[in-house]
Motif scaffolding. Sequence first.
Motif, PDB file in Angstrom:
ATOM      1  N   LYS A  72       0.608  -1.433  -0.504  1.00 52.69           N
ATOM      2  CA  LYS A  72      -0.015   0.003   0.157  1.00 52.69           C
ATOM      3  C   LYS A  72       0.809   1.510  -0.299  1.00 52.69           C
ATOM      4  N   ARG A  73       1.530   1.315   0.654  1.00 52.52           N
ATOM      5  CA  ARG A  73       2.625   2.874   1.060  1.00 52.52           C
ATOM      6  C   ARG A  73       3.053   2.789  -0.421  1.00 52.52           C
ATOM      7  N   THR A  74       3.672   2.108  -1.173  1.00 50.83           N
ATOM      8  CA  THR A  74       4.634   1.443  -2.374  1.00 50.83           C
ATOM      9  C   THR A  74       2.968   2.066  -3.951  1.00 50.83           C
ATOM     10  N   GLU A  75       2.605   1.401  -3.526  1.00 50.09           N
ATOM     11  CA  GLU A  75       1.359   1.995  -4.303  1.00 50.09           C
ATOM     12  C   GLU A  75       1.375   3.567  -4.217  1.00 50.09           C
ATOM     13  N   PHE A  76       1.067   4.245  -2.573  1.00 49.34           N
ATOM     14  CA  PHE A  76       0.692   5.147  -2.427  1.00 49.34           C
ATOM     15  C   PHE A  76       2.122   6.161  -3.249  1.00 49.34           C
ATOM     16  N   LEU A  77       3.142   6.026  -3.000  1.00 46.65           N
ATOM     17  CA  LEU A  77       4.111   6.576  -3.469  1.00 46.65           C
ATOM     18  C   LEU A  77       4.549   6.725  -4.616  1.00 46.65           C
ATOM     19  N   CYS A  78       3.602   5.602  -5.897  1.00 43.98           N
ATOM     20  CA  CYS A  78       4.089   6.585  -7.165  1.00 43.98           C
ATOM     21  C   CYS A  78       2.452   6.461  -7.751  1.00 43.98           C
ATOM     22  N   ARG A  79       1.677   7.021  -7.182  1.00 52.26           N
ATOM     23  CA  ARG A  79       0.506   8.007  -7.506  1.00 52.26           C
ATOM     24  C   ARG A  79       1.093   9.515  -6.513  1.00 52.26           C
ATOM     25  N   ILE A  80       1.963   9.321  -6.048  1.00 56.16           N
ATOM     26  CA  ILE A  80       2.648  10.561  -5.815  1.00 56.16           C
ATOM     27  C   ILE A  80       3.420  11.570  -7.183  1.00 56.16           C
TER      28      ILE A  80
END
Length: 80
Positions: A72-80
């Motif tokens: 989830k953290r990786t997905e969040f960072l990819c969206r930034i």
Amino acid sequence: MASLNCSTAVCVICLEKPKYRCPACRVPYCSLTCFREHKEQCNPETHPVEKEIGSHLTAKTKKPVENTVTRKRTEFLCRI
């Protein structure tokens, strides 16, 4: 660390009530001090059954554990 359920178990060093088990040979110990002393004479061969079970597992049967928090953290960072 897993706690011990057996009320008759004692620390292999000081004979007090143990809280932990050695990850290599599974003998009970109660503290870091006792573990360090035990580690000098630890013999993982005392429980060959556990070692045998692990050796029978193949790479195909071992599934990687997915850490959902990391994903989830990786997905969040990819969206930034």
